[in-house]
Design an enzyme around this catalytic site. Sequence first.
Site, mmCIF file in Angstrom:
data_model
loop_
_atom_site.group_PDB
_atom_site.id
_atom_site.type_symbol
_atom_site.label_atom_id
_atom_site.label_comp_id
_atom_site.label_asym_id
_atom_site.label_seq_id
_atom_site.Cartn_x
_atom_site.Cartn_y
_atom_site.Cartn_z
ATOM 1 N N SER A 113 0.826 -1.203 0.000
ATOM 2 C CA SER A 113 0.000 0.000 0.000
ATOM 3 C C SER A 113 0.867 1.264 0.000
ATOM 4 C CB SER A 113 -0.957 -0.045 1.196
ATOM 5 O OG SER A 113 -1.971 0.920 1.085
ATOM 6 N N ASP A 164 -9.936 -4.670 -4.207
ATOM 7 C CA ASP A 164 -9.333 -3.740 -3.254
ATOM 8 C C ASP A 164 -10.208 -2.495 -3.108
ATOM 9 O OD1 ASP A 164 -7.686 -1.954 -1.825
ATOM 10 O OD2 ASP A 164 -5.875 -2.854 -2.640
ATOM 11 N N HIS A 196 -7.849 -5.552 0.023
ATOM 12 C CA HIS A 196 -6.618 -4.825 0.355
ATOM 13 C C HIS A 196 -5.782 -5.672 1.314
ATOM 14 C CE1 HIS A 196 -4.265 -1.165 0.290
ATOM 15 N NE2 HIS A 196 -4.209 -1.128 1.613
#
Length: 217
Positions: A113, A164, A196
Amino acid sequence: MKNLEYEEHPSKDINPNSIVVLLHGIGADAKDLIPLAEYWASKLEKTKFYSLYAPYPYSSAPFGRQWFDLKDRDQTRILKEIDLIKPVIINFLKDKLKFYNLKYDNLILVGFSQGTMVALNLALTTKENIKGVLGYSGGVILTKSGKIDIISKPNICLVHGNDDEVVPKRMMETTETVLKDSNVDVNSHLIENLGHSIDQKALDIGQNFLVKYLLKC
């Protein structure tokens, strides 16, 4: 800014022929990614893994860390904040490579991320030829004109969940397009029924990428 703290695997002294440095996502910390190192180490017995703690406390909770603030999505501000932390990360990399008498060609960055966003920016915009970047659930933060000044061309592997909900898959897709247009070697993997996070398939894709480039060291 003080030196970065970290977790490491293995904890015992080894004489590695490669280094992997992991950068966690926002609100997490270095301990979150150490399980990845423990899994990959079974195939990379001569690799030293370092999982870094981001330099700043997470601004939206009393726990966790962040590489840059997400108070807004202003690209100019975010890129300036990344520029501030890059020298600290590079100093860490230089120290560890020097300690083990290794080169940047023996180094891969792994991000998740926000950590992916930092790792990609650093590897693409530094003069040092880092071997590669394995990026989960993230991508390149571009300028408002849709650009990034690429200095180096590491090998890049991007892995993203199709579902996600935090970082949409289009960020990976845009990153792939921009990098391929600049002749950067990039392979992307969109995983169905994944949000995610990192599942077993994503873990194994990452391991294959690391093995491909680090076992040659």
